[in-house]
Design a protein around this motif. Structure first.
Motif, PDB file in Angstrom:
ATOM      1  N   LEU A  39       1.971   7.107  -6.558  1.00 23.20           N
ATOM      2  CA  LEU A  39       0.882   7.966  -7.024  1.00 23.20           C
ATOM      3  C   LEU A  39       1.022   9.384  -6.492  1.00 23.20           C
ATOM      4  N   MET A  40       1.393   9.497  -5.210  1.00 22.82           N
ATOM      5  CA  MET A  40       1.525  10.807  -4.574  1.00 22.82           C
ATOM      6  C   MET A  40       2.617  11.650  -5.231  1.00 22.82           C
ATOM      7  N   GLN A  41       3.683  11.004  -5.701  1.00 24.90           N
ATOM      8  CA  GLN A  41       4.773  11.743  -6.342  1.00 24.90           C
ATOM      9  C   GLN A  41       4.316  12.460  -7.610  1.00 24.90           C
ATOM     10  N   ILE A  42       3.284  11.903  -8.244  1.00 30.23           N
ATOM     11  CA  ILE A  42       2.733  12.520  -9.456  1.00 30.23           C
ATOM     12  C   ILE A  42       1.821  13.691  -9.105  1.00 30.23           C
ATOM     13  N   LEU A  43       1.080  13.529  -8.004  1.00 25.95           N
ATOM     14  CA  LEU A  43       0.036  14.501  -7.668  1.00 25.95           C
ATOM     15  C   LEU A  43       0.491  15.606  -6.716  1.00 25.95           C
ATOM     16  N   LEU A  44       1.462  15.289  -5.837  1.00 27.39           N
ATOM     17  CA  LEU A  44       1.815  16.220  -4.762  1.00 27.39           C
ATOM     18  C   LEU A  44       3.327  16.450  -4.686  1.00 27.39           C
ATOM     19  N   PRO A  45       3.767  17.493  -3.978  1.00 23.94           N
ATOM     20  CA  PRO A  45       5.200  17.676  -3.721  1.00 23.94           C
ATOM     21  C   PRO A  45       5.771  16.461  -2.988  1.00 23.94           C
ATOM     22  N   HIS A  46       7.056  16.225  -3.177  1.00 23.07           N
ATOM     23  CA  HIS A  46       7.709  15.004  -2.678  1.00 23.07           C
ATOM     24  C   HIS A  46       7.480  14.769  -1.188  1.00 23.07           C
ATOM     25  N   ASN A  47       7.823  15.737  -0.350  1.00 26.44           N
ATOM     26  CA  ASN A  47       7.753  15.538   1.102  1.00 26.44           C
ATOM     27  C   ASN A  47       6.320  15.357   1.598  1.00 26.44           C
ATOM     28  N   ILE A  78       0.837  -1.204   0.000  1.00 26.46           N
ATOM     29  CA  ILE A  78       0.000   0.000   0.000  1.00 26.46           C
ATOM     30  C   ILE A  78       0.872   1.254   0.000  1.00 26.46           C
ATOM     31  N   VAL A  79       1.899   1.280   0.871  1.00 24.81           N
ATOM     32  CA  VAL A  79       2.781   2.441   0.968  1.00 24.81           C
ATOM     33  C   VAL A  79       3.534   2.667  -0.340  1.00 24.81           C
ATOM     34  N   LYS A  80       4.051   1.584  -0.915  1.00 23.97           N
ATOM     35  CA  LYS A  80       4.856   1.693  -2.143  1.00 23.97           C
ATOM     36  C   LYS A  80       4.039   2.287  -3.297  1.00 23.97           C
ATOM     37  N   LEU A 134       1.995  11.743   3.676  1.00 23.35           N
ATOM     38  CA  LEU A 134       0.653  11.167   3.493  1.00 23.35           C
ATOM     39  C   LEU A 134       0.720   9.664   3.262  1.00 23.35           C
ATOM     40  N   SER A 135       1.698   9.205   2.510  1.00 22.49           N
ATOM     41  CA  SER A 135       1.856   7.769   2.247  1.00 22.49           C
ATOM     42  C   SER A 135       2.135   7.004   3.536  1.00 22.49           C
ATOM     43  N   ILE A 136       2.982   7.595   4.393  1.00 20.51           N
ATOM     44  CA  ILE A 136       3.286   6.960   5.679  1.00 20.51           C
ATOM     45  C   ILE A 136       2.031   6.898   6.554  1.00 20.51           C
ATOM     46  N   LEU A 137       1.261   7.987   6.574  1.00 21.64           N
ATOM     47  CA  LEU A 137       0.017   8.001   7.369  1.00 21.64           C
ATOM     48  C   LEU A 137      -0.971   6.958   6.871  1.00 21.64           C
ATOM     49  N   ILE A 138      -1.140   6.872   5.551  1.00 20.02           N
ATOM     50  CA  ILE A 138      -2.055   5.876   4.966  1.00 20.02           C
ATOM     51  C   ILE A 138      -1.572   4.474   5.282  1.00 20.02           C
ATOM     52  N   GLY A 139      -0.265   4.264   5.181  1.00 21.16           N
ATOM     53  CA  GLY A 139       0.302   2.952   5.506  1.00 21.16           C
ATOM     54  C   GLY A 139       0.086   2.584   6.956  1.00 21.16           C
ATOM     55  N   GLY A 140       0.277   3.560   7.861  1.00 16.65           N
ATOM     56  CA  GLY A 140       0.082   3.295   9.287  1.00 16.65           C
ATOM     57  C   GLY A 140      -1.354   2.962   9.624  1.00 16.65           C
TER      58      GLY A 140
END
Length: 505
Positions: free
Chosen positions: A457-465, A450-452, A470-476
């Protein structure tokens, strides 16, 4: 125990965040330079000089205190504590004098790859830092005393001012004088002691000057401490060898290894030591009355807790290593080369952190059973393997070879300790525990996927950091839901106790 562990984890989270700020501050001003190498090697030497001795004393102090308090009462146990405090000051003086005399030889041995300017700076930092051993030794002892009184919060809290002072000292060293960074270590240790002292009286402790080396309890403490000290010194020697090899690889290698180790140390400090700190006094108490069934149950819950908390964190570091390093350190003097080197080291160190957690809890079980010989033998074997692999793999892989060697050694040590302990107290890795561990492993695997893909996807839509966070929060969140759906008993008990605690509050 679960409530105390959760509170300690919350406090430790704050302290670890400040620890990150400390490391980020160092990396911002000094990057992976000769200055940061000198400072980090000097702190390693200072830690090696006293930590293994103080760990041995504080570890053996707990079961002896329990026995004295149970048989003779609080007055005698406090008298014993006062004698131990005097003994620590005596030992600290010996260590300081010997280390101060031979500091240059020690630095040259551990940092043979440094040039003359870096060696001179490291020697200067180390001489100043040695003063802190007086304060740190007493902090070890008094923290153990408070933990015996079920007061875990204050020993956990003192890490916060410690990090704040060091952050300030790094900034002032850059603006005013380089020596301030070493003075910061001394001041931060002194503040830790001054903060912990007022709470000792509330726990029933009053200091009185007692110094009797002939006391049988001191002799027993020394006898029990020796194997712990030998085992701890073996681990510290292992760290020193890694730093020495890293200093030969090139400028910045020591810093990269240390920065990556600090990130892994976040998992270690937040999850592993929170569990170990709370469980050890209970293990010592159960072992003292030969409650082996209770020891096995506590051990099983501790292993399960470590898997539950450490596995997803370590896998997260492995799949997001470069992005995490860039987020935390990628600014100021910490350039792209430093990011790449540190992230690679982080990946391979993360492989072993789960096994370090298992090793730590198993070692405490042996200590509770007053068997200090077995952990020493196993630690010796693991360190020999680590040193051999470090030389071989560093020649083949560079700095990442040191990280891989460390992880392999941690795995071997944990497996050896498990094998020996099961022969000692009987099978504790039973069917139920294995099923729960498999459920955690499966949940971690799904979380990683899920995180990967979320991060891609987030790298395409949002700034890197922002995408990373957000990816870490979703993964958690997904991991928490998965382990809940898996119906792991410990998770159900913890959530139930948490809701009860909130309701009562």
């Amino acid at each position: 125990m679960k409530k105390n562990a959760l509170i300690i984890m919350l406090i430790t989270t704050i302290s670890q965040i400040l620890g990150f700020v400390r490391d980020v501050t160092l990396s911002y001003f000094y990057g992976t330079s000769f200055f940061s190498d000198a400072y980090l090697v000097s702190t390693t030497i200072t830690n090696v000089v006293y930590s293994f001795i103080m760990l041995g004393i504080s570890t053996s102090y707990i079961p002896i205190f329990r026995r004295i308090e149970s048989n003779f009462g609080i007055i005698e146990s406090n008298k014993y504590t006062n004698n131990v405090a005097s003994f620590i000051l005596f030992i600290s003086t010996l260590i300081f004098c010997i280390s101060f005399i031979f500091v240059e030889s020690i630095v040259k041995l551990l940092a043979s790859g440094f040039n003359s300017e870096t060696i001179e700076m490291t020697v200067n930092f180390t001489k100043i830092g040695l003063i802190s051993i007086y304060f740190t030794g007493l902090v070890y002892l008094f923290s153990a005393y408070l933990q015996l009184k079920d007061k875990f919060i204050v020993p956990a809290l003192i890490g916060i001012p410690y990090n704040l002072v060091i952050i300030l000292s790094i900034f002032l060293s850059y603006k005013i004088s380089s020596n301030i960074i070493a003075i910061g270590i001394v001041v931060s240790s002194m503040i830790q002691l001054f903060l912990i002292i007022p709470f000792l009286r509330g726990a029933g402790y009053k200091y009185e000057r007692v110094f009797n080396l002939r006391d049988k309890n001191i002799k027993q403490m020394i006898f029990i401490s020796l194997p712990v000290i030998i085992g701890s010194s073996i681990n510290e020697i292992n760290i020193m060898v890694s730093k020495a090899i890293a200093s030969q690889i090139g400028v910045g290698a020591v810093s990269s290894l240390t920065y990556a180790d600090r990130l892994v140390g976040f998992i270690y400090g937040l999850f592993i030591m929170s569990i170990v700190t709370v469980i050890y006094p209970s293990l010592a108490k159960m072992a003292s009355v030969e409650n082996i069934a209770g020891v096995k149950k506590a051990l099983q819950n501790s292993i399960l807790s470590i898997f539950l908390l450490v596995m997803p964190a370590s896998i997260g570091f492995m799949i997001l290593n470069d992005s995490i390093v860039k987020l935390l350190f990628g600014r100021g003097a910490f350039d792209d080369k430093a990011v790449i080197m540190t992230s690679q080291v982080l990946f391979f160190l993360s492989i072993g952190v789960l096994w370090i957690g298992i090793r730590e809890i198993l070692t405490r079980v042996y200590f509770a059973l007053q068997d200090t010989k077995t952990p020493v033998i196993n630690a010796s074997i693991a360190v020999i393997i680590n040193i051999i692999l470090s030389f071989i793999l560093s020649n083949l892989l560079g700095i990442v070879g040191l990280a891989l060697a460390n992880s392999i050694a941690a795995i071997i040590c944990a497996l050896l300790l498990t094998y020996r302990l099961q022969k000692r107290i009987g099978i504790f890795i039973d069917k139920n525990l294995l099923i729960s561990l498999l459920k955690i492993s499966f949940s971690t695997f799904i979380m990683a996927l899920i995180v990967k893909y979320t991060f891609s996807l987030m790298q395409i839509l949002l700034p890197h950091n922002l995408g990373l966070i957000l990816s870490i929060l979703i993964g958690g969140i997904s991991y928490c839901l998965l382990v809940w759906l898996m119906k792991i008993e410990l998770v159900k008990e913890t959530v139930s106790n948490l809701f009860m605690y909130i309701k009562k509050s």
